[in-house]
Design a protein around this motif. Structure first.
Motif, mmCIF file in Angstrom:
data_model
loop_
_atom_site.group_PDB
_atom_site.id
_atom_site.type_symbol
_atom_site.label_atom_id
_atom_site.label_comp_id
_atom_site.label_asym_id
_atom_site.label_seq_id
_atom_site.Cartn_x
_atom_site.Cartn_y
_atom_site.Cartn_z
ATOM 1 N N THR A 43 0.832 -1.209 0.000
ATOM 2 C CA THR A 43 0.000 0.000 0.000
ATOM 3 C C THR A 43 0.863 1.254 0.000
ATOM 4 O O THR A 43 0.603 2.213 -0.741
ATOM 5 C CB THR A 43 -0.943 0.002 1.210
ATOM 6 O OG1 THR A 43 -1.780 -1.157 1.150
ATOM 7 C CG2 THR A 43 -1.807 1.249 1.230
ATOM 8 N N ASP A 44 1.917 1.244 0.830
ATOM 9 C CA ASP A 44 2.854 2.377 0.847
ATOM 10 C C ASP A 44 3.513 2.547 -0.526
ATOM 11 O O ASP A 44 3.694 3.670 -1.008
ATOM 12 C CB ASP A 44 3.953 2.144 1.891
ATOM 13 C CG ASP A 44 3.446 2.193 3.314
ATOM 14 O OD1 ASP A 44 2.315 2.678 3.547
ATOM 15 O OD2 ASP A 44 4.185 1.722 4.214
ATOM 16 N N TRP A 45 3.891 1.414 -1.133
ATOM 17 C CA TRP A 45 4.553 1.484 -2.443
ATOM 18 C C TRP A 45 3.636 2.116 -3.482
ATOM 19 O O TRP A 45 4.042 3.003 -4.229
ATOM 20 C CB TRP A 45 4.991 0.091 -2.896
ATOM 21 C CG TRP A 45 5.640 0.127 -4.244
ATOM 22 C CD1 TRP A 45 5.057 -0.129 -5.447
ATOM 23 C CD2 TRP A 45 6.983 0.507 -4.530
ATOM 24 N NE1 TRP A 45 5.959 0.051 -6.471
ATOM 25 C CE2 TRP A 45 7.144 0.443 -5.947
ATOM 26 C CE3 TRP A 45 8.079 0.877 -3.740
ATOM 27 C CZ2 TRP A 45 8.360 0.744 -6.563
ATOM 28 C CZ3 TRP A 45 9.279 1.178 -4.365
ATOM 29 C CH2 TRP A 45 9.414 1.113 -5.755
ATOM 30 N N GLU A 46 2.401 1.657 -3.522
ATOM 31 C CA GLU A 46 1.458 2.188 -4.502
ATOM 32 C C GLU A 46 1.178 3.664 -4.255
ATOM 33 O O GLU A 46 0.989 4.434 -5.203
ATOM 34 C CB GLU A 46 0.159 1.381 -4.473
ATOM 35 C CG GLU A 46 0.304 -0.035 -5.024
ATOM 36 C CD GLU A 46 0.722 -0.051 -6.477
ATOM 37 O OE1 GLU A 46 0.316 0.836 -7.249
ATOM 38 O OE2 GLU A 46 1.485 -0.957 -6.860
ATOM 39 N N ALA A 47 1.160 4.075 -2.985
ATOM 40 C CA ALA A 47 0.930 5.488 -2.672
ATOM 41 C C ALA A 47 2.080 6.366 -3.162
ATOM 42 O O ALA A 47 1.878 7.520 -3.555
ATOM 43 C CB ALA A 47 0.733 5.658 -1.165
ATOM 44 N N ASN A 48 3.298 5.812 -3.149
ATOM 45 C CA ASN A 48 4.480 6.578 -3.575
ATOM 46 C C ASN A 48 4.691 6.523 -5.084
ATOM 47 O O ASN A 48 5.438 7.336 -5.639
ATOM 48 C CB ASN A 48 5.725 6.018 -2.869
ATOM 49 C CG ASN A 48 6.990 6.804 -3.208
ATOM 50 O OD1 ASN A 48 7.069 8.003 -2.947
ATOM 51 N ND2 ASN A 48 7.964 6.125 -3.792
ATOM 52 N N ARG A 49 4.021 5.602 -5.752
ATOM 53 C CA ARG A 49 4.260 5.364 -7.170
ATOM 54 C C ARG A 49 4.089 6.624 -8.035
ATOM 55 O O ARG A 49 4.957 6.930 -8.867
ATOM 56 C CB ARG A 49 3.343 4.244 -7.667
ATOM 57 C CG ARG A 49 3.709 3.676 -9.015
ATOM 58 C CD ARG A 49 2.876 2.413 -9.324
ATOM 59 N NE ARG A 49 3.355 1.770 -10.521
ATOM 60 C CZ ARG A 49 3.004 2.110 -11.759
ATOM 61 N NH1 ARG A 49 2.129 3.088 -11.932
ATOM 62 N NH2 ARG A 49 3.509 1.489 -12.798
ATOM 63 N N PRO A 50 3.019 7.396 -7.877
ATOM 64 C CA PRO A 50 2.875 8.594 -8.723
ATOM 65 C C PRO A 50 4.020 9.590 -8.561
ATOM 66 O O PRO A 50 4.478 10.176 -9.548
ATOM 67 C CB PRO A 50 1.538 9.196 -8.266
ATOM 68 C CG PRO A 50 0.774 8.043 -7.697
ATOM 69 C CD PRO A 50 1.812 7.176 -7.042
ATOM 70 N N ALA A 51 4.487 9.779 -7.326
ATOM 71 C CA ALA A 51 5.577 10.729 -7.103
ATOM 72 C C ALA A 51 6.879 10.229 -7.726
ATOM 73 O O ALA A 51 7.666 11.013 -8.278
ATOM 74 C CB ALA A 51 5.760 10.979 -5.605
ATOM 75 N N LEU A 52 7.119 8.927 -7.636
ATOM 76 C CA LEU A 52 8.325 8.367 -8.231
ATOM 77 C C LEU A 52 8.273 8.458 -9.762
ATOM 78 O O LEU A 52 9.262 8.826 -10.410
ATOM 79 C CB LEU A 52 8.485 6.906 -7.792
ATOM 80 C CG LEU A 52 9.772 6.186 -8.213
ATOM 81 C CD1 LEU A 52 11.003 6.956 -7.772
ATOM 82 C CD2 LEU A 52 9.782 4.766 -7.641
ATOM 83 N N LEU A 53 7.122 8.166 -10.332
ATOM 84 C CA LEU A 53 6.964 8.321 -11.776
ATOM 85 C C LEU A 53 7.155 9.772 -12.194
ATOM 86 O O LEU A 53 7.727 10.059 -13.256
ATOM 87 C CB LEU A 53 5.584 7.824 -12.210
ATOM 88 C CG LEU A 53 5.388 6.308 -12.251
ATOM 89 C CD1 LEU A 53 3.920 5.974 -12.449
ATOM 90 C CD2 LEU A 53 6.236 5.680 -13.357
ATOM 91 N N ASN A 54 6.690 10.681 -11.373
ATOM 92 C CA ASN A 54 6.854 12.101 -11.675
ATOM 93 C C ASN A 54 8.337 12.480 -11.722
ATOM 94 O O ASN A 54 8.762 13.265 -12.586
ATOM 95 C CB ASN A 54 6.133 12.947 -10.641
ATOM 96 C CG ASN A 54 6.188 14.425 -10.977
ATOM 97 O OD1 ASN A 54 5.622 14.880 -11.960
ATOM 98 N ND2 ASN A 54 6.903 15.187 -10.146
ATOM 99 N N THR A 55 9.135 11.931 -10.809
ATOM 100 C CA THR A 55 10.568 12.212 -10.820
ATOM 101 C C THR A 55 11.216 11.677 -12.088
ATOM 102 O O THR A 55 12.048 12.356 -12.714
ATOM 103 C CB THR A 55 11.245 11.598 -9.577
ATOM 104 O OG1 THR A 55 10.647 12.126 -8.398
ATOM 105 C CG2 THR A 55 12.731 11.916 -9.560
#
Length: 451
Positions: free
Chosen positions: A87-99
């Motif tokens: 769940t934490d990973w999926e929550a961070n996914r958009p920000a990581l993709l943005n980087t």
């Protein structure tokens, strides 16, 4: 004598003011104006493939990993929080993709069109005794202001005859014309082997009961800086120079595969949840970008992708950041990426390839590479990226790559959903096609298959 940089900057300003230019920028001119926009005077050169050069690519393992102590931590979010669950990973996914978009591959513009594919008639074919059909699809983009930017795009779908939906792999293929142009420059046996390999993977896919959708990515976006004012990038940008965060060719090629996937998910002959993507070499980079950014792809066959793909940026072995930032390859990347070859350094890149692979979790990915003449793409650098990406797969209860030393050639690390195999032979995906089909089929059947 006309100053090329002055001409480039003038052309750049005229383009952004909407004033017509007499000719599109060359790659050198476009690259020069990008350096000016970024405030960069000089770039560090990349590695040289010539072993006799003073700038020859490093192939000494003792010198390869000196920068890996700055590898970005996988299980720390972009905002600095610990990642302890899927769940934490999926929550961070958009920000990581943005980087990755902001700094590495560029953003797909909001004005990018959705392709509408027109199906042609079907033609029966016989691949190694298996009955199949071939169907050609086209999509035409008409630019509202400049007919020179119009595009005619294509893909070919081959499906085995079946009474149920079948898996399909979207294959990014090199233009067959390339091999014809280089036919006289390569040994006859090499040309014959390429043709045999191209026929064999098609037979293997169809004989396995799969279909394939074949695209030529360079029809969507040229593989050159000269072509940035045309193709889908030029179409969306009205032929003007890119901004530093605009998409490069890798992201455009990945977008083209996603556009084909969008159609395939509507075709009742296709198993919509078993559509995978494959690319080799530069298209291996693009296939990995497609997997990371588009979680509708159910598996990936990432072949010899090297720098900009599944190889750790921070590993000093083979191709380097300076190569991808130079005038010959910068068009693959967002303009922003160029700054990491001057004034910033590789350690300053906020992400690395292990995070790109991890963005595919928990879907099956085979990282593939040859064993001969592959130092440029760095087999161990790709193994290490998979090794360091594995904790993200573990968050989903999945196995990945659990060793950081290369296994014996031919002995793949195939037990988990993130896998690695180094095959006999050189820079080709051919020996690993059968491995990928078996691997993906087995992983899709596992209890934890992503729904």
């Amino acid at each position: 004598m006309r100053n090329p940089l002055r001409y480039t900057l003038l052309a750049f300003l005229l383009g952004h003011l909407g004033i017509a230019q007499s000719a599109p920028l060359t790659a050198d001119q476009d690259h020069a104006q990008l350096l000016h926009v970024l405030g960069i005077e000089n770039l560090r050169r990349g590695a040289d493939g010539n072993t006799d050069s003073p700038f020859a690519a490093n192939t000494d393992e003792a010198k390869a990993n000196t920068a890996l102590d700055s590898l970005p931590p996988l299980l720390t979010s972009v905002s600095g929080q610990a990642i302890a669950s899927a769940t934490d990973w999926e929550a961070n996914r958009p920000a990581l993709l943005n980087t990755f978009s902001q700094e590495i591959y560029g953003y797909v513009p909001g004005g990018a069109p959705e392709l509408h594919w027109k199906a042609g008639s079907t033609t029966p074919i016989d691949d190694s005794g298996t009955s199949a059909i071939r169907q050609h699809f086209t999509s035409t983009l008409v630019h509202p202001e400049n007919a020179a930017l119009n595009l005619s795009l294509n893909f070919t779908l081959v499906l085995p005859k079946s009474n149920k939906p079948v898996p399909v792999v979207v294959v990014m293929s090199f233009d067959p014309g390339i091999w014809e142009r280089f036919r006289d420059r390569m040994p006859a046996e090499r040309y014959a082997q390429i043709q045999a390999d191209n026929a064999r993977w098609r037979e293997q896919v169809v004989n396995a009961g799969w279909g394939y959708a074949e695209i030529i990515p360079t029809e969507f976006q040229a593989d050159s800086g000269d072509g940035l004012s045309q193709g889908i990038i030029g179409f969306v940008n009205n032929g003007k120079p890119r901004n530093p965060t605009d998409w490069g060719a890798l992201r455009a090629w990945a977008w083209s595969a996603s556009q084909v996937l969008t159609y395939l998910q509507t075709d009742s002959r296709v198993a919509a949840d078993r559509i995978s993507v494959h690319g080799h070499s530069r298209f291996g980079k693009a296939a990995l970008v497609a997997m990371a950014f588009d979680n509708r792809f159910a598996a990936g066959f990432i072949s010899s992708s090297g720098e900009g793909g599944a190889k750790l940026w921070r590993r000093n072995f083979g191709e380097q950041v300076g190569n991808l930032a130079g005038a010959g390859e910068y068009h693959w990347m967002a303009g922003n990426f160029v700054k990491y070859a001057g004034p910033k350094k590789v350690n300053d890149i906020p992400v690395d390839a292990h995070q790109l692979l991890a963005l595919c979790a928990p879907r099956p990915v085979l990282v593939s590479v040859g064993s001969q003449g592959e130092s440029w793409v760095d087999p161990k650098g790709m193994l290490l990226a998979a090794y360091h990406a594995t904790p993200a797969y573990a968050l989903f209860g999945e196995q990945g790559v659990t060793q950081n030393e290369l296994p014996a050639v031919g002995n793949g690390l195939l037990a988990g959903k993130l896998a690695f195999r180094q095959h006999e032979g050189g820079h080709t995906p051919a020996p690993n096609w059968e491995t990928f089909i078996t691997f993906a089929t087995r992983q899709w059947a596992s209890p934890n298959r992503l729904k």
